[in-house]
Design an enzyme around this catalytic site. Structure first.
Site, short mmCIF file in Angstrom:
data_model
loop_
_atom_site.label_atom_id
_atom_site.label_comp_id
_atom_site.label_asym_id
_atom_site.label_seq_id
_atom_site.Cartn_x
_atom_site.Cartn_y
_atom_site.Cartn_z
N VAL A 199 3.50 7.96 12.30
CA VAL A 199 2.38 8.48 13.10
C VAL A 199 1.59 9.48 12.26
CG1 VAL A 199 1.66 9.66 15.22
CG2 VAL A 199 3.79 8.34 15.20
N ASP A 247 -2.12 -0.35 17.88
CA ASP A 247 -1.51 0.56 16.90
C ASP A 247 -1.45 1.98 17.46
OD1 ASP A 247 -0.66 1.15 14.02
OD2 ASP A 247 -2.39 2.46 14.24
N ILE A 289 0.06 13.52 8.04
CA ILE A 289 0.13 14.69 8.94
C ILE A 289 1.58 14.86 9.43
CG2 ILE A 289 -0.70 15.70 11.10
CD1 ILE A 289 -3.13 13.83 10.92
N THR A 346 0.83 -1.21 0.00
CA THR A 346 0.00 0.00 0.00
C THR A 346 0.87 1.26 0.00
OG1 THR A 346 -1.67 -1.22 1.23
CG2 THR A 346 -1.87 1.18 1.24
N VAL A 347 1.79 1.35 0.96
CA VAL A 347 2.58 2.59 1.09
C VAL A 347 3.64 2.67 0.00
CG1 VAL A 347 3.99 3.98 2.65
CG2 VAL A 347 2.15 2.58 3.59
N GLU A 372 -4.41 -2.53 9.61
CA GLU A 372 -3.15 -3.28 9.63
C GLU A 372 -3.43 -4.71 9.16
OE1 GLU A 372 -0.06 -1.91 10.47
OE2 GLU A 372 -1.36 -0.18 10.27
N GLY A 384 -3.31 5.28 4.53
CA GLY A 384 -3.55 5.17 3.09
C GLY A 384 -2.28 5.37 2.29
N LYS A 386 1.96 4.31 18.30
CA LYS A 386 2.18 5.69 17.85
C LYS A 386 2.35 6.62 19.04
CE LYS A 386 -0.43 4.80 13.63
NZ LYS A 386 -1.79 4.72 13.08
P1 NDP Z 1 1.60 -4.06 2.80
O1 NDP Z 1 1.27 -5.30 3.52
O2 NDP Z 1 0.61 -3.46 1.87
O3 NDP Z 1 2.94 -4.29 1.96
C1 NDP Z 1 4.04 -4.96 2.48
C2 NDP Z 1 5.08 -5.13 1.38
O4 NDP Z 1 6.25 -5.70 1.97
C3 NDP Z 1 4.66 -6.06 0.24
O5 NDP Z 1 5.07 -5.51 -0.99
C4 NDP Z 1 5.45 -7.35 0.51
O6 NDP Z 1 5.82 -8.05 -0.66
C5 NDP Z 1 6.69 -6.79 1.15
N1 NDP Z 1 7.39 -7.74 2.03
C6 NDP Z 1 6.91 -8.35 3.13
N2 NDP Z 1 7.87 -9.12 3.69
C7 NDP Z 1 8.97 -8.97 2.90
C8 NDP Z 1 10.29 -9.49 2.94
N3 NDP Z 1 10.68 -10.32 3.89
N4 NDP Z 1 11.17 -9.12 1.97
C9 NDP Z 1 10.78 -8.28 0.98
N5 NDP Z 1 9.55 -7.74 0.90
C10 NDP Z 1 8.67 -8.09 1.85
O7 NDP Z 1 2.05 -2.99 3.90
P2 NDP Z 1 1.75 -1.42 3.94
O8 NDP Z 1 2.31 -0.78 2.73
O9 NDP Z 1 0.35 -1.16 4.29
O10 NDP Z 1 2.59 -0.99 5.23
C11 NDP Z 1 4.00 -0.82 5.19
C12 NDP Z 1 4.43 -0.19 6.52
O11 NDP Z 1 3.84 1.10 6.62
C13 NDP Z 1 3.99 -0.94 7.77
O12 NDP Z 1 4.99 -0.80 8.76
C14 NDP Z 1 2.71 -0.22 8.19
O13 NDP Z 1 2.45 -0.34 9.56
C15 NDP Z 1 3.09 1.20 7.84
N6 NDP Z 1 1.98 2.10 7.61
C16 NDP Z 1 0.97 1.73 6.77
C17 NDP Z 1 -0.07 2.61 6.51
C18 NDP Z 1 -1.19 2.28 5.61
O14 NDP Z 1 -2.09 3.10 5.45
N7 NDP Z 1 -1.21 1.11 4.98
C19 NDP Z 1 -0.09 3.95 7.14
C20 NDP Z 1 1.05 4.23 7.99
C21 NDP Z 1 2.03 3.34 8.20
P3 NDP Z 1 4.74 -8.71 -1.65
O15 NDP Z 1 4.08 -7.52 -2.31
O16 NDP Z 1 5.56 -9.51 -2.60
O17 NDP Z 1 3.82 -9.49 -0.78
N1 HSE Z 2 -3.82 0.89 10.45
C1 HSE Z 2 -3.41 2.23 10.63
C2 HSE Z 2 -4.64 3.10 10.85
C3 HSE Z 2 -2.64 2.70 9.44
O1 HSE Z 2 -5.76 2.62 10.65
O2 HSE Z 2 -4.48 4.25 11.24
C4 HSE Z 2 -1.94 3.99 9.68
O3 HSE Z 2 -0.94 3.88 10.61
#
Ligand code: NDP
Ligand code: HSE
Length: 434
Positions: free
Chosen positions: A133, A202, A137, A14-15, A191, A303, A206
């Site tokens: 966090v 979560d 923002i 996602t990120v 999450e 997001g 934060k």
């Molecule tokens: P996702 O689950 O959407 O994506 C995780 C990614 O990491 C995937 O591309 C996955 O690969 C890859 N991955 C997982 N394990 C490994 C590994 N061992 N080696 C290489 N690649 C790996 O996560 P998000 O993008 O949602 O979240 C990322 C971080 O950002 C987290 O720490 C989350 O808490 C934080 N965050 C997320 C927010 C959100 O809105 N989603 C907001 C704020 C923070 P593959 O695609 O091949 O499965």
């Molecule tokens: N799962 C978290 C939330 C993502 O809902 O706020 C952002 O950290």
């Protein structure tokens, strides 16, 4: 002078997708602000075969993060895989190789932040964690820089978009908890393990990061009193409305002359407070500084694009310093910060909302109010609904400010009364005396 900044990204979910899109769509303004372009030269994922609907140059994708960490041309490693391991080892290995790191991994920083920041300090590299966090923002930058002259007195945060989305929909659309949670998961807010969102964990992650920055002290996660929203019932949301309150999952931190109060729980907030109006996936952090007074930061807390915005801002911040002064690191995480003395939960004071389900019979109110009175708990408001012969009715009591220890003692006694038919509901209330 470097001609470009090379970034390696671990994780393209996602990120990660948001980061790529921002760097592609805003390449021109980013380049003109920085003077050089930012290029993502390698991206590590788990599954190389997945169709990501992206056009990436050949050789960019790998399933081996070590290729990124050991690439001497990569200046900044962006960790976006989440979780504790292998994220922690990958970050420490990157630091060990002299790379700056950007991460949005609040779970990791809340538990292992001290070790990671210490390693970065020793290696003179920077950890950027704006995305950890409040999504888009800029609260980390606000605490590190814009508010650096203040002693921070308190922080109130709605910092979990999923919980706020669920509570808002339950309040406005009278929908069920499970239905709204499924929608938040589909939208990518929740999450991987949604119990972290709805269990308050979560938010506590934060809050630990904010407490560290605001009060210059490390706080152990298991010392933060944490309750989620799983047991919130529409009945309490309705009684809250009737009493003039909105129900929110709040992160609360207060400074008390060297001690810090840090807690996470569902909280009733007076309707007219700005933070009570924050709804949906939006987050807000209200900070009170001794010099600046009250400020409130508001925006999208989760997001792809909002969090991507924070991650790219960190990449740009570090890039500026790489371009100006290669040896400088930007760490403002307090050096040698000691464990902070936390106010024990039973010494916290608050206003309390109780809902008892009690048999509708003579003397019930006297028994309950007698117990509250003996524990020095003063009643501010009361609502009793319905009258079912022989059945249970809700009895809602709002207290004046009371001590948590006294409240818990009273609760034990009240639960033991024969007239109480269900587990009582207790919700803490912020705001002025009712
Ligand atoms: P996702 O689950 O959407 O994506 C995780 C990614 O990491 C995937 O591309 C996955 O690969 C890859 N991955 C997982 N394990 C490994 C590994 N061992 N080696 C290489 N690649 C790996 O996560 P998000 O993008 O949602 O979240 C990322 C971080 O950002 C987290 O720490 C989350 O808490 C934080 N965050 C997320 C927010 C959100 O809105 N989603 C907001 C704020 C923070 P593959 O695609 O091949 O499965
Ligand atoms: N799962 C978290 C939330 C993502 O809902 O706020 C952002 O950290």
């Amino acid at each position: 002078m470097k001609q470009k900044i090379n970034v390696g990204m671990i994780g393209l979910g996602t990120v990660g997708n948001g980061v790529l899109r921002i760097l592609r769509d805003n390449a021109q303004p980013i380049r003109s602000r920085l003077g050089v372009p930012i290029e993502i030269t390698k991206i590590a994922v788990r599954d190389l075969k997945r169709d990501r609907g992206l056009r990436l140059a050949s050789g960019v994708l790998t399933d081996n993060p070590t290729e990124i960490i050991e690439d001497p041309n990569i200046d900044i490693v962006v960790e976006l895989i989440g979780g504790y391991q292998p994220a922690k080892e990958l970050i420490l290995a990157s630091i060990g190789r002299g790379k700056h790191v950007v991460t949005a991994n609040k779970a990791l920083l809340a538990v292992h932040g001290e070790e990671i920041h210490e390693a970065a300090r020793r290696a003179s590299v920077t950890i950027g964690f704006e995305g950890s966090v409040g999504g888009g923002i800029p609260v980390i930058k606000a605490l590190k820089e814009a508010l650096a002259a203040n002693r921070i007195l308190s922080i109130y945060g709605i910092i979990n978009g999923t919980s706020n989305y669920i509570l808002s929909k339950m309040t406005d659309e009278e929908r069920s908890f499970a239905d709204v949670l499924a929608e938040a998961q589909r939208a990518g807010y929740a999450e991987a393990d949604p119990t972290f969102d709805v269990g308050g964990i979560d938010t506590a992650h934060k809050l630990a990061i904010l407490v560290n920055l605001a009060f210059g002290a490390h706080v152990r996660l298991d010392n933060i009193f944490t309750e989620g929203i799983t047991s919130i019932s529409p009945l309490d949301i309705d009684f809250g409305k009737e009493l003039g309150y909105k129900l929110k999952l709040l992160a609360i931190a207060k400074w008390h002359d060297g001690q810090v109060e840090a807690r996470v729980h569902s909280t009733m907030i007076p309707d007219e407070y700005p933070i009570a109006k924050v709804s949906g996936v939006y987050n807000a952090i209200q900070i009170v500084g001794d010099a600046c007074g009250d400020i409130m930061l508001y925006g999208r807390g989760a997001g792809s694009m909002p969090t991507g915005s924070a991650v790219v801002a960190d990449i740009m911040d570090i890039s500026r310093h790489i371009l100006m002064e290669p040896s400088r690191n930007l760490n403002t995480n307090p050096a040698g910060a000691s464990a902070v003395k936390l106010v024990p939960m039973d010494s916290v004071t608050s206003i309390y909302y109780f809902r008892f389900m009690a048999l509708d019979q003579p003397g019930v109110l006297a028994q309950i109010s007698g117990i509250l009175g003996r524990q020095q708990i003063s009643i501010a408001q009361m609502i009793q609904r319905g009258r079912k012969q022989g059945g249970s009715v809700p009895l809602v009591i709002m207290t004046h400010t009371a001590l948590e220890r006294d409240i818990q003692k009273a609760l034990v006694e009240i639960k033991a009364l024969a007239c109480i038919t269900e587990q009582p509901v207790l919700i803490r209330v912020e705001g002025d005396e009712p």
